[in-house]
Structure formats: C-alpha cells, structure tokens
Design an enzyme around this catalytic site. Structure first.
Site, PDB file in Angstrom:
ATOM      1  N   GLU A  79      58.998  48.349  44.451  1.00  0.00           N
ATOM      2  CA  GLU A  79      58.658  49.619  45.562  1.00  0.00           C
ATOM      3  C   GLU A  79      57.696  49.836  44.007  1.00  0.00           C
ATOM      4  OE1 GLU A  79      58.209  54.236  45.405  1.00  0.00           O
ATOM      5  OE2 GLU A  79      60.405  53.082  44.909  1.00  0.00           O
ATOM      6  N   ASP A  80      57.457  49.545  42.158  1.00  0.00           N
ATOM      7  CA  ASP A  80      56.906  50.210  42.292  1.00  0.00           C
ATOM      8  C   ASP A  80      55.756  48.883  41.236  1.00  0.00           C
ATOM      9  OD1 ASP A  80      57.719  52.459  42.421  1.00  0.00           O
ATOM     10  OD2 ASP A  80      58.472  52.949  40.944  1.00  0.00           O
TER      11      ASP A  80
END
Length: 715
Positions: free
Chosen positions: A115-116
């Site tokens: 996600e990051d």
C-alpha cells in the site's frame, strides 16, 4: 506473552531468555511516555521471540522480509516522528511473542509495503510465495478513496472477506491495531476517540472471539484510557494505592503451592494482577476491593486430569465459593478457551479467584488461534507453497493436531475457523449497504456466547445464544427458509419464536408452496444478521406481503348428510337406534362399547374415549355393541397445521384423492400461525382410514392429524 502480568520470579523455560511481557509493555505505554529510540538490532528481537516458540524455525526468510520492508519504507516516518519501519517491526514482535509461525511473521513485516511503497504483490509472490502474498493482500489497507461515513464499515467488510479463508489475516490486523493504539497519543483527541470506538465495537469483540486474550485485554485498557479518562485515572490511582495487594495474593499462592506439593501434584502457581478494565468492573460489581481482588491465581499443570486433581485439593483444603465455579474444560467456550474457574476462602477470610489449566490450555487462552500455528499446513512442502517461488525461504511449522488438507474443490479447510466467523462471512455478502453491514456486525459481535443445536436429520448448527427457530431456519436452509411454517424442538411442536438452548434438537418444517414468505413478525424473533437481512430483503421485494392464507378466521360448514340409523354398528338390544358418538367417532375395527341415552338410542364410543369413563362414573350401564357387515363409516378428523396460502385447498384435495367425502368442515381462527381444521368424513371403507390420515399429514404445513376427541355429553 500474557494478557496479565505473570510471576516475575518464575524461572524461564526457554533457553534462559527472559519473557517479554506484552501486559507490562502495554502498561508502560499507558502509564507514561517512554524513550522511543531505534529498536536495537532491528529484527533481532523478533528472531529471538520467534525462536523461543519455534526453536527449529529457519530465520532466513524473516531477514529477507525485513530487508525488503526496511528498504522500501526508508525515508517514511510515522506521525510520532519515528521511522516507519518501527511499525511493522512492532506488529511482528507482538505476533512473535504470541507464538505465530514463520509465514505469519513474514507477512506481518510486509503488510504495509504494497500500500505505502512501490513494492507490488507480484514481487511479494515471487520472493516469498503464494501464502505470504495471500496474507499481505488480505491485510493491505484499501486504496485512498473517500468513503465518507462508511469508511470504517467498508474497510472492515473487505477485511472480513479476506479473513474468510485465513484467520491469520485477522491476527495481523489485530496486532496492527494494537500498535496503532499504543501510539495514538500523537493524533487529535477527536480522531483518537473515533478510532477507540471502532476498536471497542469491532476489534475487541473479534479478538475475544478469536481467543487472543493477550491482545484483547491490552486493547481494552487503551480504549478505556481514551474514552473514559476520568474513570481510568481513578482506577489507576486505586491500583497505585494498593501496591501491597500482590503480597496478599502471594501469601495465598504460597498456601496453595504447599497444599498441592503435599498432595504430590506438580503445578506452577502464579499471581496474575488484573488489568485496568478488570479492576474497574470488579469495583462496579463489589463497591469495595480487598487486596486479593486486584488479581487472580493461575495454576498450571501438565495434564487435563491434573486440573481436576488440583480442583479437588483446593475444595478440600479451602472453603470454596460454589457460585464461582465454572468448568470450561468439559464445555469449552466458543473461542477455544479452556480452564477451570473457582474461588476459595483462605483461613484469614480473604477470597482468591483461581484459574486452573494445562500449559497448552494457557497458551491457547492467551494467543487463541495464533497459538495453533498454520492451520493449512499439511507438510512443510505444502505449507511453503510452490518451490520456485519460495526458494530459500523457511518451511512453515506444522499446523495444529488434526489439521486437514485443503478441500478437493480448492477451498481452504480451516479447522480453526469458528462457526460465528463462517456465519459472519455468509451474511455479509447479502448486506445491501455498508451501514446495514456495520449495524449487523456490531449486533452480532455483541453476542458473547454460542450454542450448538442438533438437526433432526443429522448435523449441527452453531448459533449465537438467544437464537430462535427463525435463525435456525435461515442458518440451515438459506433463502429456502422463507417457506418455513413451523418447527419441532426436542420432538415437540414449537413456534418459530421459540428460543433455542444449547443441545436442543430442531426440525424445521417447510411448506412446498413457493408463494409462501416470511411475515414482518419474524423480524421480532430473528437474532442473527443472516435471518434479519434475508427477511428484510424478501419483504422489500414483496411489499404486498405473502398471499393471504385461506385459513380464514371464520367457520364454514358443508351440508350435513342425514344420520344413518345403524351407523355400521349393531346393539344387542331389540328395536333401538344406534349412532356413533361425535366425541370420538369410532370406526371399524376400533374396540367399542355403548350406552343407552334418551330417545331410545344407543351411543357407541371407542373404549378409550374419555366419555366412557364419564358415563361409567355416572352409573350408566354399558350396552354390548359390535360392528356390522357394512364397510363404510363416518369419522371426524382434526388437522393441526401452520397457516399458509392454499392450505385448505390442498387438504380437501388430499381427502378427495383418498376417496373420502366431506360431510362437514370447520376452520378455527389462526393462533400463533397455527390453524386447526376439523373434518367429518364419510369413507366407503373403514380400512382406508390410516392411509387417509397419512395423506393428510403429507400436505405441506400439516404437522399432525388425529381422531377427534371432544368432551362427551351425558345424553
């Protein structure tokens, strides 16, 4: 690894390594800020904690996962100012302390990378295998889309879908939330409160249901501190002001140890201080706390039988409080928890609560499903996934005893998935919108106990406590339960509103008419989200409601034929007219007797008819009667049924098909969805009566057909 502090003087049993106490770490986070330096040796703490539970684990895959996570998160910082890598490390350390297996820890280190950072799921799959990829995908936060008020509901809805095939997804998510709660102080108060409420309403009940008490109790304390700061401070001051409470419990623990040692029972006796929320609840319950109320004794033994031996010694040598005794070994909780609970009074009058369990029970009580390892691993090769994808990685530890191979259809066969989770995943798919899902989820999680009911045709159903026959119908039949017309519970007829108990046997009765549907009244009796969502969906799709049952609350009668003078029976009296009693309507070959009544008639009754007893009591002399040669007869039958459309038409059709003629019929007003039909019928052959009654019972909705037995007139 304890939800509550363990005995600090207890010797370490794992290579001399002091146990990291999550309870103590949690208290440190609550009682004040600590220096937030970089974690020493980075992955070293995780490796040590993991080896403490799995001495033979291959740590190479963890080091590779840490390197990928650290390099991909490099330059990212948390709102507290710490390097972001400290978060996945802390989450992984929590799981390692609870005994999670290697695959779970690997996924935990990588759970935020997709996600990051620029790391993709394909990269994770290529480097660590399909299993790790699946877990990472399951806990990856959603793309940054503005869901508005439905953000949390939709997040958890998707999380539950991912959890459905692997409970380890939920384990990682719970550890993730715990670390976020520990470091929540850097956020605005309103955001802290919002996150704390979601944690209280959803995550804590989920931790309870997964049996992860170590996470649940610390989350409770953290939420308590945020949402109820005044009560928290009072509780904190109360604990601080009773610092000597441990000495009172230690004295009782020494007495218990002496008793067990003299009895030849090998046991470890520990003092477990209560956590903040537990102390607060005890204070509300008792009004005043004594020294022994600030903790409990934990007795750990080797075998199940030793638990009961300890219980016997305690109840022999101390005064037991019988009302406090609970046996969760013979009847484990729905979340895998097993233990004996009791309370004893010491000679000085102090009362101590005691928990008795084996070491394995204690491990499961603290870590729940996490302590069971990988439920899908059959062999190390299978657990590791495709060989090319996991080259160099560690094989996952063997799963729990009794772990099953994946099902033939490719679905995961999860022996650790509790019944409530399966139900949750079934109904969430039918929730029409996130708000309905959220409301239903909170209501379902509020149920803290589960029952098991047995089906009449075999099998069992797991239902929340308080579930009714309506809930059982939808749990067993799904949408087909719309046609449910009643139930039998433990062999007895029961209404759909009947609350089921643990161990009940239930048989759901379905109508064959597809036009049947649920009544709005069913919503009052439905306790499970699956039932409520299905009923509401049907009612919304059928605003006109189900067809009106033809069992109308008004009697009607057919033209009654003239009475026959002989009625097929013959009396041993000259010149008398014989008639069949309307209270029991005897037919050949029933044993019969007769009584003379007014008008020179003889009334014939079945011998077991209550009217015979009454006439005899009144001093009436019986008259000998016998069946004549005529095969035809007249009989009155009572059909008990559940109201539904076309019921009367189906019953009369069954009667006509059997060759009987309706002489008269009445239908009583419905009562609690039940309808009573009374038919007086003429049969050309009395021998056909059993077949007629069977045909009437086979009509959907009819649960009983019997011969009429009304109070007899004296004549």
């Amino acid at each position: 690894m304890s939800a509550e502090a363990t005995n600090p003087d207890a010797p370490s049993r794992r290579r001399g390594r002091p146990r990291i106490d999550l309870r103590r770490l949690g208290r440190a986070a609550l009682l004040g800020p600590t220096t937030r330096d970089r974690l020493p040796d980075a992955i070293g703490h995780v490796a040590e904690a993991h080896r403490a539970h799995h001495p033979d684990a291959d740590l190479a895959v963890l080091h590779r996962a840490y390197v990928l996570a650290e390099t991909s998160h490099r330059g990212q910082f948390r709102k507290s100012g710490e390097p972001y890598i400290t978060h996945p490390l802390a989450v992984t350390l929590i799981l390692a302390e609870l005994g999670a297996e290697t695959t779970t820890l690997t996924a935990s280190l990588l759970h935020d990378t997709v996600e990051d950072t620029e790391v993709t799921l394909d990269q994770v799959r290529d480097q660590f295998g399909e299993e790790v990829c699946y877990l990472v995908d399951g806990v990856t936060k959603l793309e940054k889309v503005d869901y508005g008020a439905a953000a949390e509901p939709e997040t958890f809805r998707k999380m539950l879908v991912a959890t459905g095939n692997d409970v380890r997804v939920m384990s990682i998510k719970l550890a993730d939330r715990l670390h976020n709660m520990r470091t929540l102080g850097v956020m605005r108060p309103e955001k802290q409160a919002r996150i704390a409420k979601v944690t209280r309403d959803v995550l804590i009940p989920l931790a309870e249901r997964l049996g992860v008490q170590a996470l649940k109790t610390e989350l409770e304390d953290l939420v308590f501190a945020i949402l109820h700061p005044e009560e928290y401070e009072k509780t904190r001051a109360l604990i601080a002001g009773n610092s000597g409470a441990g000495e009172a419990l230690a004295a009782v623990a020494e007495q218990v140890s002496t008793v067990l040692r003299e009895a030849g029972i090998s046991a470890e006796v520990l003092v477990r201080p209560r956590h903040f929320v537990s102390v607060h609840r005890s204070l509300l319950k008792r009004g005043e706390l004594r020294g022994t109320d600030f903790g409990r004794l934990l007795v750990l033994v080797a075998e199940d039988a030793d638990c009961y031996a300890v219980l016997g010694e305690l109840h022999t040598c101390f005064t037991p409080l019988i009302s406090e005794f609970k046996d969760f070994i013979a009847a484990p909780k729905f979340n895998l928890y097993q233990s004996l609970h009791t309370a004893v009074a010491a000679p000085d009058g102090s009362v101590a609560e005691v928990l008795i369990r084996t070491h394995q029970m204690h491990k499961v009580a603290e870590a729940g499903v996490i302590a069971l390892g990988n439920p899908y691993a059959h062999t190390p090769a299978e657990a590791a996934g495709p060989a090319p994808a996991l080259a160099g990685s560690a094989p996952a530890e063997a799963g729990p005893a009794g772990a099953t191979e994946p099902a033939d259809d490719g679905e995961r066969a999860d022996p650790t998935r509790p019944g409530w989770l399966s139900r949750l995943l079934d109904w969430q798919q039918n929730a029409p919108d996130p708000d309905t899902f959220w409301t239903s989820l909170r209501a379902d999680l509020a149920q803290d106990r589960e029952i098991t009911v047995f089906l009449a045709d075999g099998g069992t159903l797991g239902l929340p406590a308080g579930a009714t026959c309506v809930d059982a119908a939808y749990a067993q039949h799904g949408a087909a339960a719309h046609a449910c017309v009643g139930a039998r519970v433990n062999g007895r007829l029961a209404t759909l509103s009947t609350v089921l108990g643990d161990g009940d046997t239930v048989q759901l009765l379905l109508a064959g008419d597809t036009a049947s549907g649920p009544s709005p009244e069913w919503l009052k009796h439905a306790r499970t989200p699956a039932a409520r969502i299905a009923i509401r969906g049907w009612l919304d799709a059928h605003p006109e409601g189900p067809g009106t049952p033809d069992a109308a609350p008004r009697p009607f009668a057919a033209v009654t034929a003239a009475p026959r003078s002989t009625a097929g029976a013959v009396a041993d009296l000259p010149g008398v007219t014989v008639r069949l009693a309307g209270c029991c309507t005897p037919v050949p070959p029933d044993p019969i007797t007769g009584f003379a009544v007014r008008g020179g008639m003889v009334t014939v009754h079945r011998e077991e008819c209550p009217g015979v007893t009454r006439m005899t009591t009144l001093g009436r002399a019986p008259v000998t009667v016998r069946w004549g040669d005529a095969p035809d007869c007249r009989v009155t039958l009572v059909a008990e049924s559940f109201g539904r459309p076309r019921l009367l038409a189906d019953l009369t059709e069954a009667i006509a098909t059997a060759g009987a003629a309706v002489v008269s019929a009445t239908v009583e007003p419905p009562l609690e969805q039940r309808v009573r039909h009374t038919y007086t019928l003429h049969l050309p052959d009395a021998a056909e009566l059993p077949a007629l009654m069977r045909a009437m019972r086979e009509v959907p909705g009819v649960y009983d057909v019997s011969r009429a037995q009304y109070p007899a007139a004296t004549g």
